[in-house]
Design an enzyme around this catalytic site. Structure first.
Site, PDB file in Angstrom:
ATOM      1  N   HIS A 249       4.094  13.556   3.993  1.00  0.00           N
ATOM      2  CA  HIS A 249       4.023  12.431   3.048  1.00  0.00           C
ATOM      3  C   HIS A 249       4.445  12.977   1.688  1.00  0.00           C
ATOM      4  CE1 HIS A 249       2.484   9.121   0.682  1.00  0.00           C
ATOM      5  NE2 HIS A 249       2.166   8.468   1.770  1.00  0.00           N
ATOM      6  N   ARG A 269       4.027   3.564  -5.505  1.00  0.00           N
ATOM      7  CA  ARG A 269       5.456   3.290  -5.662  1.00  0.00           C
ATOM      8  C   ARG A 269       5.783   1.837  -5.301  1.00  0.00           C
ATOM      9  NH1 ARG A 269       7.526   7.194  -1.793  1.00  0.00           N
ATOM     10  NH2 ARG A 269       5.340   7.564  -1.294  1.00  0.00           N
TER      11      ARG A 269
END
Lengths: 623, 250
Positions: A249, A269
């Site tokens: 990740h 994000r």
């Protein structure tokens, strides 16, 4: 309480051991295991659910962003075909086609069903389940509850499941499966509190144990993630597939050291957060792969319009797939443009108001405030790649979820195929719901078709128990904690985010030595709630998992999705034809094979290869 | 790194004692890191329950210097450098071993609560339910609960008076509140709240709210409204009379 019941007893007497009988046992009580157990129980099977932790604490609680399903509540253009196409592209076309199809088609119903069972998702203005943007998904697709979606899902399944007549065995570790001939007949497990053993007799077993991130030093995974299902299924004769695809990740915490690896949700994000290097540059603009160039914004101005909801603006490059973002961050750090503690800056403070951030990302706000003493509403976070998820796992039939061992099923992270070479965020919560249900159905059908009841074999039971108690009975030996630490360093350095033949060979050699040391592992103390002993037992599975990952990574001579070989850059078309499959050979050693993939169904092949304009026109015409 | 002093409970259901340990504490460490370090260096068999290490699963509840807390979210720099830190298991439940308590009683309470029962006639033709965000805001607060049971641990009724046979505790009062305030739910739990779950036992000292790591307003937003629903049902004289005359309805 006789805490030394089985110690020092070379001839294991099994007549006193607790025996429990069920139609099916489910190992693992995260989202996948709970959903599988609910399905089994609803189909009238006597169901036992065995978990290492307390119920409701499994790793599913760490899933933050949401559950992907083409409900079309926020953007009505969404459709299972678009979700399927996104999933295949994200998986670099290595996904098992049928699994990606089943997943995209069934996810919306699985999400609606959760609402029926009491889940309370965030709402749209029209009062429907709200959906958010996420990496690799064309439209806002993730049904969510702030940034604690996993908790909502596990609690909903738990609160629903406890009224379905499921018997739950908490803080109970599965050791190995029992077989009658080639068929599953049960499992031997150990109560963590007392150290006593328990024999589960069952006609079928469903493995839902998640991944094996604890083989790496920097991981978002908790202690439970020791690849138990991989180790046990492998020992029982099942195949492991796609193990080279381990997802790093892109955004784990990097500071302070004690929380290094802890997940920072992709929702940061999705809500507009941007990645910056030490020069203050948005480096993701320079890291857009050709395949996604048409669908990614080219300028900051376009990303601002996208965030404001302009449907013609394209997605910011920070929302490219995880493999791409993780490699880009690594490159910035490597080339000397990293943050002070060796990561990149993730900035949401300059993109959203403090109020918005606290409402949309409350647990991120809290996590940084407490653990890093940093206020994400005013300062950027420091983030870097962390081992997060296994795309690979137990090889199963796409429709029934059964492995090649009759009666042995797998679902969720520990099963292979659904995500191919890289998983899209949000597709794991939907995966565990869709395939949890299907594995329950598969087990029910398998049991219905059985002609005779499988028997458990006392010699198998004795041997499993002896393996476990030997660890306590040795006079002296290797410290399991130190062995584990060595393994973490080895995997981090040799089987990391960027791989070469030389490093992988070094890793395989190191694992060989660790396996030898493991033969002499010794845990001190008694058998009651003994973490050293538990650690030693888990190490066997973690070693099998690590060996499988390293071997598969060595064989796949290309870079695809989460698997990056700097000595073989880029995707090679030839390799799209193969999966790497690992199994236990007759000589006891791990056997690695390149197995040819079946040709895709032509309709699915067509959908996955449509351009975005073509697929949008097609689904608009259909609705 | 600096050497710090700790006292940690070691023992089981038959008894135990506080043991002294010393270990080095580095920057940013939380109490759970310390426990792990001592476990790896000096006490391989010391039992502690933990999972996510990010305050999301509610496994590592302990009492640190007498205060109920999550060990993974308690930073060492909250304490003075020369302070000895004592760590004990939570006290309202039986000790299994060392820092691990037997919390199974809580799971039994949850099972007693009638599950969610939605009004399926409210589904539209697509199979969707409609609920407005403002109507679910208040139940979403309760659903943040991570089941760490710190509230159960400090509740006087459970801790000091051990009335576990007549009160389900704050955790399950807000579980009931979350169901009862759900816009789609049709189940009537108020009789059970009064007679089975013991809502009258709570005397609103708000100790549960004080220790909640999720900052849920357990007392004000959950328990008090539920107590009021009981009062409305059973102790409002006009409603009582109406019910006598007209027959009972929810």
């Amino acid at each position: 309480m006789d805490r030394l019941q089985y110690l020092g007893d070379v001839k294991v007497d099994i007549s006193d051991i607790q025996v429990v009988e069920h139609d099916v046992i489910v190992l693992g009580a995260g989202g996948a295991g709970l959903r599988a157990a609910i399905e089994c129980s609803m189909r009238g099977l006597s169901t036992g659910l065995v978990c290492k932790s307390l119920l409701g604490k499994a790793h599913t609680v760490m899933a933050e962003g949401g559950v992907a399903a083409a409900l079309g509540n926020v953007d009505s253009r969404d459709h299972w075909k678009v979700h399927f196409r996104d999933t295949m592209r994200g998986g670099k076309f290595l996904n098992v086609w049928r699994m990606a199809e089943l997943h995209a088609k069934e996810a919306p119903d699985r999400v609606r069903e959760l609402e029926e069972w009491g889940a309370v998702f965030d709402r749209t203005k029209a009062g429907l389940i709200n959906q958010r943007n996420f990496g690799g998904h064309r439209y806002p697709r993730l049904a969510h509850v702030g940034d604690r979606t996993g908790l909502e899902i596990i609690r909903t399944l738990q609160d629903h499941g406890i009224h379905q007549g499921i018997d739950v065995y908490m803080e109970c570790t599965g050791l190995d499966f029992l077989k009658d001939g080639d068929k599953i007949s049960g499992m031997v497990a150990m109560w963590r509190e007392t150290g006593r053993f328990v024999i589960f007799k069952a006609k079928a077993a469903i493995v839902a144990t998640g991944g094996g991130g604890k083989a790496w030093k920097i991981t978002s995974n908790s202690w439970e993630y020791t690849g138990d299902g991989y180790g046990m299924a492998y020992e029982a004769g099942a195949e492991l597939m796609d193990m080279e695809f381990t997802q790093f990740h892109p955004t784990g915490m990097v500071w302070p050291p004690s929380v290094r690896g802890t997940l920072v949700t992709e929702s940061v994000r999705g809500e507009g957060g941007v990645l910056l290097n030490s020069d203050g540059k948005r480096f993701m603009f320079h890291n857009i792969p050709d395949r996604f160039a048409d669908e990614t914004a080219e300028t900051e101005e376009e990303t601002v319009r996208w965030l404001a909801g302009d449907r013609d603006a394209r997605r910011p490059p920070e929302l490219l797939t995880r493999d791409v973002v993780a490699r880009a961050i690594r490159k910035e750090v490597k080339e000397g443009r990293g943050s002070p503690h060796g990561g990149a800056f993730l900035d949401i403070a300059s993109k959203r108001t403090a109020e918005d951030i606290q409402r949309k990302l409350p647990s991120m706000y809290h996590q940084f405030k407490v653990l890093a003493e940093l206020d994400i509403t005013t300062e950027p976070m420091e983030v870097g790649p962390t081992l997060h998820y296994f795309m690979g796992g137990i090889r199963v039939d796409a429709d029934s979820q059964m492995s090649r061992v009759p009666g042995l099923f797998a679902c969720g992270e520990c099963a292979a195929g659904m995500h191919g070479a890289n998983r899209l965020g949000g597709n794991s919560l939907s995966d565990l719901l869709v395939f949890g249900k299907l594995s329950g159905e598969g087990a029910a059908k398998y049991i219905e078709g059985m002609t005779s009841e499988p028997m458990v074999d006392d010699n198998q039971i004795r041997s499993i128990i002896r393996d476990a108690t030997d660890i306590l009975n040795r006079e002296s030996g290797e410290n399991p904690y130190l062995l584990h630490e060595e393994m973490e360093d080895l995997m981090q350095n040799c089987v990391g985010i960027v791989r070469t033949e030389e490093l992988l060979m070094e890793g395989i050699e190191g694992l060989g030595k660790l396996k030898e040391s493991y033969g002499k592992v010794k845990a001190s103390g008694a058998s009651q709630f003994n973490p050293g002993w538990h650690e030693a037992i888990a190490l066997r599975n973690l070693l099998i998992t690590s060996e499988a990952v390293a071997n598969a990574a060595l064989i796949r001579q290309e870079s695809r999705g989460a698997h990056t070989r700097v000595d073989y850059p880029g995707e090679q078309n030839e390799w799209l034809q193969y999966n790497v499959v690992l199994s236990k050979g007759e000589d006891g050693a791990m056997k690695s094979e390149k197995i040819e993939r079946p040709a895709p169904n032509t309709e699915l092949d067509r959908i996955a290869n449509l351009s975005i304009e073509e697929i949008e026109a097609e689904v608009t015409a259909e609705s | 790194m600096e050497l710090r002093n700790f006292r940690i409970y070691r023992g089981d259901s038959d008894g135990g004692e506080m043991m002294d340990y010393q270990t080095e504490v580095g920057k940013g460490m939380v109490v759970l890191d310390v426990i792990h370090r001592i476990q790896a260096e000096k006490a391989n068999d010391m039992a502690v329950r933990w999972n996510c290490k990010a305050g999301k699963c509610g496994s590592c509840s302990v009492e640190i210097n007498g205060k109920p807390k999550l060990a993974c979210m308690t930073r060492m720099n909250e304490y003075d450098d020369d302070e000895t830190i004592s760590i004990r298991p939570i006290r309202s439940f039986p000790i299994m071993r060392d820092l691990v308590a037997d919390v199974s009683w809580n799971y039994e309470q949850n099972k007693r609560i009638a599950p969610f029962k939605p009004d399926i006639t409210k589904k539209d033709s697509n199979g969707d339910y409609h609920m407005m965000q403002k109507d679910v805001d208040r139940i979403q607060e309760f659903r943040k609960c991570i089941e760490c049971y710190l509230c159960q641990n400090v509740c006087h009724v459970l801790r000091d008076h051990d009335k576990k046979d007549i009160f389900v505790g704050p955790r399950f009062m807000i579980r009931v509140a979350g169901l009862d305030m759900h816009p789609l739910d049709t189940e009537d739990r108020i009789p059970d709240v009064k007679d089975e779950y013991g809502s009258g036992m709570c005397n609103i000292t708000r100790c549960c709210t004080d220790v909640c790591p999720e900052h849920i307003q357990i007392t004000d937003n959950g328990i008090i409204p539920i107590k009021e629903r009981v009062v409305d049902r059973y102790y409002d004289p006009i409603k009582w009379l109406t019910r006598k005359l007209m027959g009972k309805s929810k």
